[in-house]
Design an enzyme around this catalytic site. Structure first.
Site, PDB file in Angstrom:
ATOM      1  N   ARG A  38       0.826  -1.215   0.000  1.00 63.30           N
ATOM      2  CA  ARG A  38       0.000   0.000   0.000  1.00 63.30           C
ATOM      3  C   ARG A  38       0.860   1.265   0.000  1.00 63.30           C
ATOM      4  O   ARG A  38       0.489   2.277  -0.582  1.00 63.30           O
ATOM      5  CB  ARG A  38      -0.940   0.006   1.214  1.00 63.30           C
ATOM      6  CG  ARG A  38      -2.161  -0.868   1.020  1.00 63.30           C
ATOM      7  CD  ARG A  38      -3.172  -0.689   2.129  1.00 63.30           C
ATOM      8  NE  ARG A  38      -4.399  -1.413   1.833  1.00 63.30           N
ATOM      9  CZ  ARG A  38      -5.423  -1.498   2.667  1.00 63.30           C
ATOM     10  NH1 ARG A  38      -5.358  -0.912   3.857  1.00 63.30           N
ATOM     11  NH2 ARG A  38      -6.512  -2.158   2.325  1.00 63.30           N
ATOM     12  N   LYS A 199     -18.235 -16.423   3.701  1.00 65.99           N
ATOM     13  CA  LYS A 199     -19.680 -16.251   3.893  1.00 65.99           C
ATOM     14  C   LYS A 199     -20.374 -15.634   2.686  1.00 65.99           C
ATOM     15  O   LYS A 199     -19.886 -14.678   2.093  1.00 65.99           O
ATOM     16  CB  LYS A 199     -19.940 -15.359   5.107  1.00 65.99           C
ATOM     17  CG  LYS A 199     -19.464 -15.937   6.434  1.00 65.99           C
ATOM     18  CD  LYS A 199     -19.768 -14.970   7.568  1.00 65.99           C
ATOM     19  CE  LYS A 199     -19.327 -15.519   8.911  1.00 65.99           C
ATOM     20  NZ  LYS A 199     -19.599 -14.561  10.004  1.00 65.99           N
ATOM     21  N   GLY A 352      -8.443  -7.066  -0.751  1.00 66.63           N
ATOM     22  CA  GLY A 352      -8.589  -7.916   0.415  1.00 66.63           C
ATOM     23  C   GLY A 352      -7.627  -9.099   0.413  1.00 66.63           C
ATOM     24  O   GLY A 352      -6.479  -8.994  -0.005  1.00 66.63           O
ATOM     25  N   GLY A 375     -12.658  -3.655   1.623  1.00 63.77           N
ATOM     26  CA  GLY A 375     -14.066  -3.268   1.685  1.00 63.77           C
ATOM     27  C   GLY A 375     -14.448  -2.278   0.607  1.00 63.77           C
ATOM     28  O   GLY A 375     -15.552  -2.332   0.057  1.00 63.77           O
TER      29      GLY A 375
END
Length: 396
Positions: A38, A199, A352, A375
């Site tokens: 990053r 999920k 992510g 996100g």
């Protein structure tokens, strides 16, 4: 609409507040930076400002200190790594607002860099407190947002300050918006989306939005268990979101209505225990033992997925296809990363854990675009407006 960037504004001699996202992973034992991608991603913006003789003030968050000073979350190690990467001195402030900071900024010369302390040491940051935003804005003449990965947060340093100063995007923000925008609006077809992760609930919006845009949707990871259960298969002790079974059925029905093949695993790797060294077995999804857990996609599924993807000109991947943290359950995920690094197609890694995986495997340079956003990437691909992007002015 494209956003105004740092190239569209005069910066020479100006105090420029740059919101970066240097929320990098730290080694739990040593506190050392374990992945500086990053930081590297924002170097083009910082170098441009140095070369164009701006007075550069960097701000970022690190971790979740929740409005209190946490010594382990100070920005000093980040500033030191930035200095090493950019080959220039980077001075540090002990806070991100106040007299000490203002004094240091008065001493800044053109081309100098000052790194402010963790903005989340102030509770007002996450509350997008207007007074705190004004205190940040008071430090500078221009605001540059280069923190795409924080753009889904309506915080003082991502949204509030943009309402107080002339505002533009940095080059990383521009690059992310262009890559993701092309993916959603003008992909070269056939276009496939590979979705993994634990999920269904984390990826509902992504799947719903992508079903309207892709030619193929491939589902793996822990969430596949909920889809398989929704189709009536036995999945043993695998995690199933029981409250999402009807939603999974709806998504399967929706895929059929959109005439989009939604591919689920045809075979899986199972284990009685989710731990390193556990005994494993490859079984068809029609024959999963009652006492087992799905821990990865199987070799037949890897071949099926790769066969479909070979037909595609654009591929987006978000989420691991097995329990990647345990090496013996990582074969499906690693196979996908290796395959995407060799295929002649536009390959976008949707941030992510997927981005961490290709970086860890040293394959990021072989992908078309690896998003820095977790996100933020997910929200963008869902078609949700990002507050930190919405406040950036469009190019005229």
């Amino acid at each position: 609409m494209k956003k105004k960037t740092v190239q569209d504004i005069e910066v020479k001699g100006k105090k420029v507040l740059v919101r970066v996202d240097f929320n990098v992973p730290l080694d739990v034992n040593t506190g050392a930076i374990s992945n500086d991608s990053r930081i590297q991603a924002s170097l083009p913006t910082i170098k441009y400002l140095v070369d164009h003789r701006a007075k550069i003030i960097l701000c970022s968050h690190l971790g979740r200190p929740k409005g209190t000073i946490v010594e382990e979350l100070r920005m000093a190690p980040i500033a030191q790594r930035l200095s090493q990467l950019i080959g220039l001195p980077v001075s540090e402030a002990q806070d991100c607002v106040g007299q000490e900071v203002e004094g240091k900024i008065k001493m800044l010369k053109e081309g100098n860099i000052l790194f402010l302390e963790n903005v989340r040491f102030h509770w007002e940051e996450e509350a997008n407190d207007p007074h705190f935003a004004q205190e940040l804005a008071k430090l500078a003449d221009i605001y540059v947002n280069d923190a795409f990965s924080a753009a889904h947060r309506a915080h003082a340093s991502t949204v509030g300050v943009a309402k107080c100063l002339p505002t533009v995007a940095g080059f990383l923000m521009e690059k992310e918006l262009e890559a993701m925008g092309r993916l959603l609006n003008t992909p070269k077809r056939p276009f496939a989306c590979v979705v993994g992760g634990a999920k269904v609930s984390d990826k509902i919006g992504l799947i719903q939005n992508m079903l309207k845009k892709v030619d193929f949707l491939l589902v793996g990871g822990g969430m596949a268990a909920t889809f398989l259960k929704a189709q009536g298969y036995e999945v043993g002790h695998s995690l199933v979101e029981k409250d999402k079974l009807s939603l999974a059925q709806d998504l399967l029905q929706e895929a059929e209505e959109w005439n989009v093949p939604l591919l689920l695993p045809t075979d899986v790797l199972v284990a009685e225990e989710i731990k390193a060294g556990a005994k494993t077995l490859v079984v068809p999804t029609t024959d999963i033992p009652l006492n087992s857990n799905i821990v990865d996609i199987g070799p037949q599924t890897i071949e099926l997925f790769c066969t479909k993807l070979r037909k595609c000109h654009t591929i987006m991947w978000n989420g691991p296809l097995g329990i990647y943290e345990i090496p013996q359950f990582a074969q499906g995920t690693r196979s996908m990363a290796n395959f995407l690094s060799t295929i002649n197609a536009t390959t976008v890694i949707g941030g992510g854990s997927s981005a961490e995986i290709v970086q860890e495997m040293d394959l990021a340079g072989k992908m078309t675009h690896v998003s820095t956003g977790g996100g933020a990437s997910l929200r963008f691909l869902e078609g949700t407006a990002l507050p930190g992007v919405e406040v950036l002015p469009d190019k005229e």
